[in-house]
Design a protein around this motif. Structure first.
Motif, PDB file in Angstrom:
ATOM      1  N   ASP A 137     -26.501  -8.040  90.919  1.00 62.19           N
ATOM      2  CA  ASP A 137     -27.702  -7.650  90.184  1.00 62.19           C
ATOM      3  C   ASP A 137     -27.926  -8.449  88.904  1.00 62.19           C
ATOM      4  O   ASP A 137     -29.065  -8.749  88.554  1.00 62.19           O
ATOM      5  N   GLU A 138     -26.842  -8.748  88.186  1.00 62.89           N
ATOM      6  CA  GLU A 138     -26.978  -9.405  86.882  1.00 62.89           C
ATOM      7  C   GLU A 138     -25.850 -10.389  86.646  1.00 62.89           C
ATOM      8  O   GLU A 138     -24.770 -10.264  87.232  1.00 62.89           O
ATOM      9  N   LEU A 139     -26.123 -11.352  85.745  1.00 62.80           N
ATOM     10  CA  LEU A 139     -25.106 -12.283  85.252  1.00 62.80           C
ATOM     11  C   LEU A 139     -25.009 -12.128  83.747  1.00 62.80           C
ATOM     12  O   LEU A 139     -26.031 -12.172  83.056  1.00 62.80           O
ATOM     13  N   TRP A 140     -23.803 -11.929  83.247  1.00 62.56           N
ATOM     14  CA  TRP A 140     -23.546 -11.950  81.811  1.00 62.56           C
ATOM     15  C   TRP A 140     -22.630 -13.143  81.598  1.00 62.56           C
ATOM     16  O   TRP A 140     -21.456 -13.117  81.970  1.00 62.56           O
ATOM     17  N   ILE A 141     -23.173 -14.192  81.033  1.00 61.74           N
ATOM     18  CA  ILE A 141     -22.432 -15.448  80.896  1.00 61.74           C
ATOM     19  C   ILE A 141     -22.059 -15.662  79.442  1.00 61.74           C
ATOM     20  O   ILE A 141     -22.897 -15.556  78.542  1.00 61.74           O
ATOM     21  N   ASP A 156     -21.412 -22.992  93.374  1.00 57.82           N
ATOM     22  CA  ASP A 156     -21.267 -24.278  94.041  1.00 57.82           C
ATOM     23  C   ASP A 156     -22.236 -24.335  95.217  1.00 57.82           C
ATOM     24  O   ASP A 156     -21.869 -24.017  96.343  1.00 57.82           O
ATOM     25  N   GLY A 157     -23.497 -24.680  94.934  1.00 55.14           N
ATOM     26  CA  GLY A 157     -24.494 -24.800  95.982  1.00 55.14           C
ATOM     27  C   GLY A 157     -25.356 -23.581  96.201  1.00 55.14           C
ATOM     28  O   GLY A 157     -26.281 -23.617  97.007  1.00 55.14           O
ATOM     29  N   GLU A 158     -25.098 -22.477  95.504  1.00 52.35           N
ATOM     30  CA  GLU A 158     -25.896 -21.269  95.668  1.00 52.35           C
ATOM     31  C   GLU A 158     -27.220 -21.426  94.923  1.00 52.35           C
ATOM     32  O   GLU A 158     -27.295 -22.110  93.906  1.00 52.35           O
ATOM     33  N   LEU A 159     -28.225 -20.759  95.435  1.00 51.79           N
ATOM     34  CA  LEU A 159     -29.539 -20.772  94.804  1.00 51.79           C
ATOM     35  C   LEU A 159     -29.925 -19.355  94.419  1.00 51.79           C
ATOM     36  O   LEU A 159     -29.680 -18.410  95.171  1.00 51.79           O
ATOM     37  N   ALA A 160     -30.531 -19.216  93.257  1.00 49.45           N
ATOM     38  CA  ALA A 160     -31.032 -17.917  92.807  1.00 49.45           C
ATOM     39  C   ALA A 160     -31.997 -18.157  91.664  1.00 49.45           C
ATOM     40  O   ALA A 160     -31.872 -19.132  90.920  1.00 49.45           O
ATOM     41  N   GLU A 161     -32.954 -17.260  91.536  1.00 48.92           N
ATOM     42  CA  GLU A 161     -33.837 -17.293  90.390  1.00 48.92           C
ATOM     43  C   GLU A 161     -33.323 -16.271  89.394  1.00 48.92           C
ATOM     44  O   GLU A 161     -33.091 -15.112  89.739  1.00 48.92           O
ATOM     45  N   LEU A 162     -33.125 -16.720  88.164  1.00 48.20           N
ATOM     46  CA  LEU A 162     -32.585 -15.857  87.120  1.00 48.20           C
ATOM     47  C   LEU A 162     -33.676 -15.527  86.107  1.00 48.20           C
ATOM     48  O   LEU A 162     -34.429 -16.411  85.690  1.00 48.20           O
ATOM     49  N   VAL A 163     -33.724 -14.278  85.703  1.00 46.88           N
ATOM     50  CA  VAL A 163     -34.701 -13.814  84.725  1.00 46.88           C
ATOM     51  C   VAL A 163     -33.945 -13.441  83.457  1.00 46.88           C
ATOM     52  O   VAL A 163     -33.065 -12.563  83.494  1.00 46.88           O
ATOM     53  N   PRO A 164     -34.231 -14.120  82.320  1.00 52.09           N
ATOM     54  CA  PRO A 164     -33.529 -13.772  81.079  1.00 52.09           C
ATOM     55  C   PRO A 164     -33.685 -12.291  80.750  1.00 52.09           C
ATOM     56  O   PRO A 164     -34.748 -11.711  80.935  1.00 52.09           O
ATOM     57  N   ASP A 165     -32.598 -11.695  80.259  1.00 51.48           N
ATOM     58  CA  ASP A 165     -32.586 -10.283  79.899  1.00 51.48           C
ATOM     59  C   ASP A 165     -32.089 -10.181  78.465  1.00 51.48           C
ATOM     60  O   ASP A 165     -30.889 -10.131  78.222  1.00 51.48           O
ATOM     61  N   HIS A 175     -23.762 -16.116  74.334  1.00 53.95           N
ATOM     62  CA  HIS A 175     -23.739 -15.014  75.295  1.00 53.95           C
ATOM     63  C   HIS A 175     -25.144 -14.828  75.865  1.00 53.95           C
ATOM     64  O   HIS A 175     -26.099 -14.584  75.115  1.00 53.95           O
ATOM     65  N   LEU A 176     -25.238 -14.969  77.181  1.00 56.38           N
ATOM     66  CA  LEU A 176     -26.512 -14.936  77.884  1.00 56.38           C
ATOM     67  C   LEU A 176     -26.490 -13.851  78.948  1.00 56.38           C
ATOM     68  O   LEU A 176     -25.463 -13.638  79.599  1.00 56.38           O
ATOM     69  N   ARG A 177     -27.627 -13.203  79.130  1.00 62.81           N
ATOM     70  CA  ARG A 177     -27.737 -12.194  80.196  1.00 62.81           C
ATOM     71  C   ARG A 177     -28.962 -12.506  81.042  1.00 62.81           C
ATOM     72  O   ARG A 177     -30.024 -12.841  80.515  1.00 62.81           O
ATOM     73  N   PHE A 178     -28.771 -12.369  82.350  1.00 67.72           N
ATOM     74  CA  PHE A 178     -29.850 -12.623  83.307  1.00 67.72           C
ATOM     75  C   PHE A 178     -29.848 -11.544  84.376  1.00 67.72           C
ATOM     76  O   PHE A 178     -28.808 -11.051  84.773  1.00 67.72           O
ATOM     77  N   ARG A 179     -31.044 -11.208  84.847  1.00 66.57           N
ATOM     78  CA  ARG A 179     -31.169 -10.409  86.049  1.00 66.57           C
ATOM     79  C   ARG A 179     -31.383 -11.376  87.204  1.00 66.57           C
ATOM     80  O   ARG A 179     -31.984 -12.429  87.035  1.00 66.57           O
ATOM     81  N   ILE A 180     -30.902 -11.022  88.365  1.00 58.81           N
ATOM     82  CA  ILE A 180     -31.131 -11.830  89.559  1.00 58.81           C
ATOM     83  C   ILE A 180     -32.467 -11.397  90.130  1.00 58.81           C
ATOM     84  O   ILE A 180     -32.645 -10.212  90.438  1.00 58.81           O
TER      85      ILE A 180
END
Length: 183
Positions: A137-141, A156-165, A175-180
């Motif tokens: 659901d989300e990425l916290w990087i 490694d080769g995956e595709l996704a559109e990330l929406v900044p949160d 520190h970055l947060r994104f919703r998938i």
């Protein structure tokens, strides 16, 4: 309902662990530097820690991390290990219980255990699997200002559109947060 979140420290060149990951160096050569931000950016670390209701752990991450953690990195928090080599549940030294299951079952069980808290993902390989199946659901990087030059790539080769949160938070790391985004 809980969300499945990849909370991960990554080098500027895109690695979540250094080269030569092994039992003696579970984060690979130089990989421990990825977590140095935790000592300086205490508020971010406390927010992450407070959000954890359960974990989903890749089998290799579990095998390498059990000894240094004594259980999950969060005492008492249940972990669901994604594996084809199932076994009986295991109670770690710090009170966290590990259950061994397949990917979809681990997600289902972790969400139920987490309640309204987050399910944090540990391990780049299992994160890729979750992303590929639409279960992340989300990425916290936590983008750490180092170059490892090699190691375990985040994706490694995956595709996704990330929406900044929210807005980035800067400190010892960015520190970055994104919703998938769902298609």
């Amino acid at each position: 309902m809980s969300k499945v979140v990849l909370d991960v420290s990554v080098s500027l060149d895109g690695f979540t662990a250094g080269p030569n990951v092994r039992q003696a160096e579970p984060m690979g050569d130089g990989g421990e530097r990825l977590h140095m931000w935790m000592a300086d950016d205490e508020q971010v670390r406390q927010e992450v820690d407070a959000s954890v209701g359960a974990t989903i752990i890749g089998r290799r991450t579990f095998d390498l991390g059990l000894e240094p953690w004594g259980g999950t990195p969060w005492p008492g928090v249940p972990g669901f290990v994604v594996t084809h080599r199932t076994r009986e549940d295991l109670v770690g030294d710090n009170g966290g219980t590990f259950a061994f299951d397949g990917l979809e079952a681990a997600v289902r069980r972790a969400k139920a255990a987490a309640g309204d808290k987050a399910v944090l993902v540990l391990g780049a390989d299992v994160a890729r699997q979750l992303l590929g199946k639409g279960l992340l659901d989300e990425l916290w990087i936590h983008l750490v200002p180092i170059l490892l030059g090699g190691g375990t790539p985040l994706f490694d080769g995956e595709l996704a559109e990330l929406v900044p949160d929210g807005k980035p938070i800067t400190g010892a790391a960015t520190h970055l947060r994104f919703r998938i985004a769902t298609p």
